[in-house]
Design a protein around this motif. Structure first.
Motif, PDB file in Angstrom:
ATOM      1  N   ALA A   1      -6.961  -5.460 -20.204  1.00 35.27           N
ATOM      2  CA  ALA A   1      -7.454  -6.229 -19.065  1.00 35.27           C
ATOM      3  C   ALA A   1      -6.376  -6.356 -17.992  1.00 35.27           C
ATOM      4  O   ALA A   1      -6.663  -6.272 -16.793  1.00 35.27           O
ATOM      5  N   ILE A   2      -5.129  -6.531 -18.419  1.00 32.92           N
ATOM      6  CA  ILE A   2      -4.017  -6.627 -17.461  1.00 32.92           C
ATOM      7  C   ILE A   2      -3.874  -5.318 -16.699  1.00 32.92           C
ATOM      8  O   ILE A   2      -3.710  -5.313 -15.472  1.00 32.92           O
ATOM      9  N   LYS A   3      -3.953  -4.185 -17.410  1.00 28.87           N
ATOM     10  CA  LYS A   3      -3.857  -2.870 -16.753  1.00 28.87           C
ATOM     11  C   LYS A   3      -4.983  -2.691 -15.748  1.00 28.87           C
ATOM     12  O   LYS A   3      -4.770  -2.154 -14.653  1.00 28.87           O
ATOM     13  N   ALA A   4      -6.180  -3.147 -16.112  1.00 25.53           N
ATOM     14  CA  ALA A   4      -7.326  -2.998 -15.209  1.00 25.53           C
ATOM     15  C   ALA A   4      -7.139  -3.837 -13.942  1.00 25.53           C
ATOM     16  O   ALA A   4      -7.446  -3.378 -12.834  1.00 25.53           O
ATOM     17  N   VAL A   5      -6.629  -5.052 -14.094  1.00 23.35           N
ATOM     18  CA  VAL A   5      -6.388  -5.905 -12.923  1.00 23.35           C
ATOM     19  C   VAL A   5      -5.354  -5.247 -12.019  1.00 23.35           C
ATOM     20  O   VAL A   5      -5.523  -5.186 -10.797  1.00 23.35           O
ATOM     21  N   TRP A   6      -4.277  -4.728 -12.627  1.00 28.39           N
ATOM     22  CA  TRP A   6      -3.232  -4.081 -11.826  1.00 28.39           C
ATOM     23  C   TRP A   6      -3.768  -2.829 -11.143  1.00 28.39           C
ATOM     24  O   TRP A   6      -3.414  -2.546 -10.007  1.00 28.39           O
ATOM     25  N   ALA A   7      -4.648  -2.095 -11.832  1.00 33.21           N
ATOM     26  CA  ALA A   7      -5.256  -0.910 -11.218  1.00 33.21           C
ATOM     27  C   ALA A   7      -6.106  -1.317 -10.015  1.00 33.21           C
ATOM     28  O   ALA A   7      -6.061  -0.668  -8.962  1.00 33.21           O
ATOM     29  N   GLN A   8      -6.863  -2.396 -10.151  1.00 33.98           N
ATOM     30  CA  GLN A   8      -7.686  -2.867  -9.036  1.00 33.98           C
ATOM     31  C   GLN A   8      -6.806  -3.316  -7.866  1.00 33.98           C
ATOM     32  O   GLN A   8      -7.100  -3.003  -6.701  1.00 33.98           O
ATOM     33  N   LEU A   9      -5.743  -4.024  -8.171  1.00 31.07           N
ATOM     34  CA  LEU A   9      -4.840  -4.482  -7.112  1.00 31.07           C
ATOM     35  C   LEU A   9      -4.174  -3.298  -6.409  1.00 31.07           C
ATOM     36  O   LEU A   9      -4.016  -3.307  -5.183  1.00 31.07           O
ATOM     37  N   THR A  10      -3.819  -2.291  -7.191  1.00 24.19           N
ATOM     38  CA  THR A  10      -3.203  -1.101  -6.599  1.00 24.19           C
ATOM     39  C   THR A  10      -4.192  -0.390  -5.685  1.00 24.19           C
ATOM     40  O   THR A  10      -3.819   0.088  -4.609  1.00 24.19           O
ATOM     41  N   GLU A  11      -5.456  -0.310  -6.128  1.00 21.82           N
ATOM     42  CA  GLU A  11      -6.493   0.311  -5.291  1.00 21.82           C
ATOM     43  C   GLU A  11      -6.702  -0.497  -4.009  1.00 21.82           C
ATOM     44  O   GLU A  11      -6.836   0.084  -2.928  1.00 21.82           O
ATOM     45  N   LEU A  12      -6.720  -1.819  -4.120  1.00 22.52           N
ATOM     46  CA  LEU A  12      -6.864  -2.655  -2.924  1.00 22.52           C
ATOM     47  C   LEU A  12      -5.694  -2.452  -1.973  1.00 22.52           C
ATOM     48  O   LEU A  12      -5.856  -2.473  -0.753  1.00 22.52           O
ATOM     49  N   GLU A  13      -4.507  -2.220  -2.544  1.00 19.99           N
ATOM     50  CA  GLU A  13      -3.325  -1.964  -1.728  1.00 19.99           C
ATOM     51  C   GLU A  13      -3.455  -0.610  -1.019  1.00 19.99           C
ATOM     52  O   GLU A  13      -3.106  -0.481   0.158  1.00 19.99           O
ATOM     53  N   LYS A  14      -3.983   0.380  -1.717  1.00 19.73           N
ATOM     54  CA  LYS A  14      -4.173   1.702  -1.104  1.00 19.73           C
ATOM     55  C   LYS A  14      -5.138   1.628   0.070  1.00 19.73           C
ATOM     56  O   LYS A  14      -4.987   2.356   1.053  1.00 19.73           O
ATOM     57  N   TYR A  15      -6.144   0.759  -0.037  1.00 23.22           N
ATOM     58  CA  TYR A  15      -7.120   0.615   1.046  1.00 23.22           C
ATOM     59  C   TYR A  15      -6.627  -0.309   2.152  1.00 23.22           C
ATOM     60  O   TYR A  15      -7.331  -0.548   3.132  1.00 23.22           O
ATOM     61  N   GLY A  16      -5.425  -0.858   2.001  1.00 23.80           N
ATOM     62  CA  GLY A  16      -4.855  -1.720   3.037  1.00 23.80           C
ATOM     63  C   GLY A  16      -5.425  -3.119   3.043  1.00 23.80           C
ATOM     64  O   GLY A  16      -5.353  -3.803   4.059  1.00 23.80           O
ATOM     65  N   LEU A  17      -5.976  -3.556   1.929  1.00 18.07           N
ATOM     66  CA  LEU A  17      -6.551  -4.898   1.852  1.00 18.07           C
ATOM     67  C   LEU A  17      -5.594  -5.913   1.230  1.00 18.07           C
ATOM     68  O   LEU A  17      -5.717  -7.112   1.474  1.00 18.07           O
ATOM     69  N   ALA A  18      -4.663  -5.433   0.437  1.00 18.23           N
ATOM     70  CA  ALA A  18      -3.697  -6.315  -0.222  1.00 18.23           C
ATOM     71  C   ALA A  18      -2.342  -5.629  -0.238  1.00 18.23           C
ATOM     72  O   ALA A  18      -2.255  -4.410  -0.064  1.00 18.23           O
ATOM     73  N   GLU A  19      -1.295  -6.411  -0.428  1.00 17.58           N
ATOM     74  CA  GLU A  19       0.038  -5.838  -0.562  1.00 17.58           C
ATOM     75  C   GLU A  19       0.837  -6.666  -1.569  1.00 17.58           C
ATOM     76  O   GLU A  19       0.534  -7.823  -1.818  1.00 17.58           O
ATOM     77  N   THR A  20       1.863  -6.034  -2.124  1.00 24.31           N
ATOM     78  CA  THR A  20       2.696  -6.705  -3.112  1.00 24.31           C
ATOM     79  C   THR A  20       4.144  -6.708  -2.660  1.00 24.31           C
ATOM     80  O   THR A  20       4.566  -5.848  -1.890  1.00 24.31           O
ATOM     81  N   ASN A  21       4.869  -7.720  -3.163  1.00 20.63           N
ATOM     82  CA  ASN A  21       6.306  -7.764  -2.916  1.00 20.63           C
ATOM     83  C   ASN A  21       7.059  -7.572  -4.229  1.00 20.63           C
ATOM     84  O   ASN A  21       8.237  -7.834  -4.314  1.00 20.63           O
TER      85      ASN A  21
END
Length: 169
Positions: free
Chosen positions: A141-161
């Motif tokens: 589940a953790i991997k899936a959440v991180w995959a979703q966040l990474t995809e959102l980052e690729k689409y320019g909707l989210a970013e990480t520090n």
């Protein structure tokens, strides 16, 4: 003058002279005789406890309520365990598209993740997992959440520090 009816007398023996003086002081403060003061206190208590059950009945009722409470707690504990298993299964099911390398089709993103990021603006990675009720032992589940966040980052909707995620749009 009317003579008192001795059949209506109740003799009350207090535990100490100080107790009697205390009661007398309270009656004096209420500007009433001690007997009237005692009667009013007793009547108030009786009115408060309309059902006035014997002690044995109250104890029996208390024991049955305790037993019922214990039964309800056990039932709740079982239902919470089943609910946790269902939620874990649902997370696993929703995570499958993000775990497959060669997935084809539409990946449904978790609305919860998007809503958390939008409302909080910035959220720490551990806080996000806690808000999603994902435990540290649920690696898939953790991997899936991180995959979703990474995809959102690729689409320019989210970013990480590196420590947390921030909603951009």
């Amino acid at each position: 003058m009317v003579k008192p009816d001795k059949s209506r007398y109740v003799w009350l023996y207090l535990p100490s002279k100080a107790a009697k003086e205390r009661w007398q002081a309270l009656a004096d403060e209420a500007k009433t005789p001690l007997s009237t003061f005692c009667i009013s206190i007793i009547e108030e208590k009786l009115a408060e406890d309309e059902e006035h059950k014997p002690r044995r009945a109250v104890i029996k009722e208390l024991e049955s309520l305790k037993a019922e409470n214990q039964t309800l707690r056990e039932d709740l504990r079982q239902k919470e365990a089943v609910l946790q298993r269902y939620e874990a299964e649902l997370r696993r099911y929703r995570a499958e598209p993000f775990q497959a390398d060669q997935f084809q089709g539409i990946r449904p993103y978790s609305r919860e993740i998007v809503d958390i990021l939008k409302t909080r603006g910035y959220v720490d990675g551990y806080q996000l997992l806690e808000m999603l009720s994902i435990g540290p032992n649920e690696s898939e589940a953790i991997k899936a959440v991180w995959a979703q966040l990474t995809e959102l980052e690729k689409y320019g909707l989210a970013e990480t520090n590196g420590k947390g995620w921030k909603w951009i749009r």
